[in-house]
Design an enzyme around this catalytic site. Structure first.
Site, short mmCIF file in Angstrom:
data_model
loop_
_atom_site.label_atom_id
_atom_site.label_comp_id
_atom_site.label_asym_id
_atom_site.label_seq_id
_atom_site.Cartn_x
_atom_site.Cartn_y
_atom_site.Cartn_z
N CYS A 187 -6.36 -1.07 -3.02
CA CYS A 187 -7.65 -0.63 -3.72
C CYS A 187 -7.62 -0.86 -5.11
O CYS A 187 -6.56 -0.33 -5.73
CB CYS A 187 -8.05 0.74 -3.09
SG CYS A 187 -8.41 0.98 -1.61
N SER A 192 -5.16 11.92 -2.53
CA SER A 192 -5.36 10.42 -2.86
C SER A 192 -5.07 10.22 -4.31
O SER A 192 -5.42 10.99 -5.30
CB SER A 192 -6.35 9.87 -2.16
OG SER A 192 -6.76 8.71 -2.72
N CYS A 197 0.81 -1.32 0.01
CA CYS A 197 -0.13 0.26 -0.01
C CYS A 197 1.00 1.25 -0.05
O CYS A 197 2.10 1.38 -0.18
CB CYS A 197 -0.83 0.03 1.19
SG CYS A 197 -2.47 -1.28 0.84
N ASP A 198 0.15 2.38 0.32
CA ASP A 198 0.39 3.66 -0.32
C ASP A 198 2.07 4.08 -0.02
O ASP A 198 2.57 4.41 -0.81
CB ASP A 198 -0.48 4.63 0.27
CG ASP A 198 -1.45 4.58 -0.38
OD1 ASP A 198 -2.19 3.53 -1.14
OD2 ASP A 198 -2.63 5.59 -0.53
N LYS A 199 2.28 4.18 1.48
CA LYS A 199 3.57 4.55 1.68
C LYS A 199 4.70 3.34 2.17
O LYS A 199 5.79 3.68 2.28
CB LYS A 199 3.43 5.43 2.97
CG LYS A 199 2.62 6.53 2.83
CD LYS A 199 2.91 7.52 1.82
CE LYS A 199 1.90 8.57 1.46
NZ LYS A 199 0.25 7.93 0.95
#
Length: 616
Positions: A195, A517, A122-124
């Site tokens: 996601c 985002s 995921c993101d980070k």
């Protein structure tokens, strides 16, 4: 010939204590002399993109051991940006990237590991591990947890695809019934995985593939699909080969800085622009390049954005396609194949498999490959069954999407637009640049002029939007939300989603020194640099000032003369210790976040720490 780093702790009489401790972890005499490979996992039950990773670290470790290495696993933290969104938790998201990078460095250097397999998603987490990998420069392979299946539900007698952002928009739309909102919420995120759209997590996992640090299929193969297991097994085997190549054959081509070269960074950014990736990728690639000591800047990104077309459009820019559809169309290598045919890639790069880009495309580009196993892998599809289990299904599409004129991935001739999916804008309050995801901007508002509505926190902007104080034609300005000013550079997904909920998605612009985002679309311009807290001109904008946005010409302007701007700057400086801080914002900032802010640079530098303040 380089010496195994691990020999520092496993050889010599004076390391008897260290060996005694290694023995207590299960090592035996026969293990001393083998490469010690860190399995850098990020399992957590907090994050759907990571909830299935517990057993995958063990899977990789077993393959490392079977291939002649010694595997030692540890975990990093992992923040779920979606759960942290819309409240004070978002202040911690970007700073967690630096903590992840540092924690990997600490563990790997403290224990003298020879190489790494990074299990991210995921993101980070992917960016943090990428920064650490390039900082350490020891053999590494990335293998991510994979994308979530798209949510699906029936509305108005039509089956539609959903994701997290749809749940947010529906939940805030007063015209949507409670029953429908609940239906969408329960359908939006059906499985484990990152996601399902081209949000930050999937964008970054695609970019590690383009950088050459992960295997073909890593960016797009679903988390739930049985085929993904092979990526983990291959990673465990391949990392031992890479490690021995470097330490036993003195082959520096096995090192990440030689794989993720400047040419590879340019290819990765070219991919990002072509696929309309998250704007956060700009931050992360800039940060990773600095760790690799590569001169890769906003100027390079700007040059690429002016010549690379958009060849792929995925949620949130369209509801039609999600990552499962990108995979069916050939994934990252499907897009890279079209970019290569358009003459937009540097082919003098290799990946962790030891293949050059032309060799990789010959084998894995679905439009040219003769390999039936590859074609079968790209037919891996969703099952539509709610699950948190990896590799839990083996469904396949009946056919590949190789239609390059009207499919998910397009050829240059049939590009979604001649301009790419990301653009860098410059102007008198973004002297060092700002970023817009053009893939998500409607053609009707590529040029936009309107009066500013200024807010000094995301919370105040949300209250104004939902309270009807923002109207058609307004330019919403949210400042003091940059890396230093937030601190932590919050994502503005809620304000952009709520603009859509209020019917203003194509009628307003939003500008911020914060970030967005990967789920954001609309005329949303972020990363304004310098940020307000660093003396940026965005701090001088007042309600009613006219702002002109011209994406085709890469311009963003505050329509004030230089004398007025200078007068406002002088007045700001006159505030003394309060200069370049919000006037009325009430926000509790922890010591940990203040420490982050004290070293943070603006977004044009990747929001990394200012080494000059540390004497470096």
């Amino acid at each position: 010939m380089p010496k195994y780093r691990s020999a520092t702790t496993t050889h010599g009489r004076n390391m008897a204590g260290a060996r005694a401790l290694w023995r207590a972890t299960g090592m035996t005499d026969s293990d001393f002399g083998k490469p010690i490979i860190a399995v850098v996992n990020s399992f957590t039950q907090f994050v759907p993109g990571h909830v299935h990773l517990r057993d995958l670290g063990k899977l990789v470790a077993e393959q490392i051991e079977a291939s002649g290495g010694v595997a030692k696993e540890f975990n990093t933290i992992a923040v779920d940006d979606g759960i942290a969104m819309g409240h004070g938790g978002m202040l911690y998201s970007l700073p967690s990237r630096e903590l992840i990078a540092d924690s990997v460095e600490y563990m790997v250097n403290a224990h003298c590991a020879d190489a790494m397999v990074c299990i991210s998603n995921c993101d980070k987490i992917t960016p943090g591990m990428l920064m650490a990998s390039l900082r350490l420069n020891i053999p590494v392979i990335f293998v991510s947890g994979g994308p979530m299946e798209a949510g699906k539900t029936k509305l108005s007698d039509k089956i539609i695809k959903l994701d997290l952002v749809d749940a947010m928009i529906q939940g805030a739309d007063p015209k949507v019934s409670d029953d429908q909102s609940n239906q969408v919420e329960r359908s939006a995120c059906p499985t484990c995985g990152s996601c399902s759209g081209m949000f930050t997590a999937n964008s970054m996992n695609c970019l590690t593939e383009a950088l050459g640090l992960s295997q073909p299929g890593n960016g797009s193969l679903l988390a739930t699909h049985a085929d993904r297991k092979q990526l983990f097994l291959n990673a465990g085997k391949r990392i031992v080969e890479l490690t021995k190549r470097y330490y036993e054959q003195n082959d520096e081509s096995a090192l990440p800085r030689n794989i993720a070269s400047k040419a590879a960074f340019e290819n990765a950014m070219t991919l990002d622009i072509a696929m309309g990736g998250s704007t956060n990728t700009v931050l992360h690639l800039l940060a990773a390049a600095q760790e690799a000591e590569i001169d890769f800047t906003m100027s390079d990104i700007d040059k690429l954005s002016r010549k690379v077309p958009q060849l792929c459009k995925v949620a949130p820019s369209t509801q039609k396609y999600h990552m499962e559809d990108v995979h069916r169309a050939g994934g990252v290598l499907g897009i890279l194949g079209e970019l290569d045919r358009a003459g937009l890639l540097n082919c003098n790069v290799k990946n962790v498999l030891g293949l050059t880009l032309p060799q990789t495309l010959e084998q894995y580009d679905i439009t040219v490959t003769q390999d039936e196993a590859v074609k079968k892998m790209f037919r891996a599809g969703p099952a539509g069954i709610r699950t948190t289990q990896a590799f839990s299904q083996d469904c396949r599409w009946d056919s590949l999407d190789d239609d390059r004129s009207a499919g998910c991935i397009r050829s240059l001739e049939y590009a979604y637009s001649k301009d790419g999916g990301l653009a860098v804008l410059y102007g008198n309050f973004a002297e060092n640049g700002c970023i817009v995801k053009t893939a998500g901007v409607d053609d009707s508002i590529l040029k936009f002029t309107g009066p500013a509505k200024v807010y000094e926190s995301q919370d105040d902007a949300v209250e104004a939007i939902l309270g009807g104080k923002v109207v058609e034609g307004d330019v919403v300005v949210i400042r003091y939300e940059g890396p230093k000013g937030g601190p932590g550079m919050q994502e503005m997904l809620y304000p952009t989603s709520f603009l859509k909920s209020m019917g203003l998605g194509k009628a307003c612009a939003l500008i911020t020194d914060g970030r967005f985002s990967g789920g954001t679309s609309g005329l949303s311009i972020g990363h304004v640099s310098p940020e307000a807290a660093s003396g940026g001109t965005i701090a001088l904008i007042e309600d009613g000032d006219t702002i002109a946005i011209d994406i085709p010409n890469r311009s963003i302007q505050l329509q004030l003369n230089e004398a007025e701007i200078a007068a406002r700057r002088e007045a700001q400086e006159a505030r003394g210790d309060k200069a370049w801080t919000p006037k009325n914002r009430q926000r509790q900032v922890s010591f940990a976040l203040r420490a982050y802010a004290s070293l943070a640079t603006s977004a044009d530098k990747g929001a990394v720490r200012d080494k000059s303040k540390l004497g470096g």
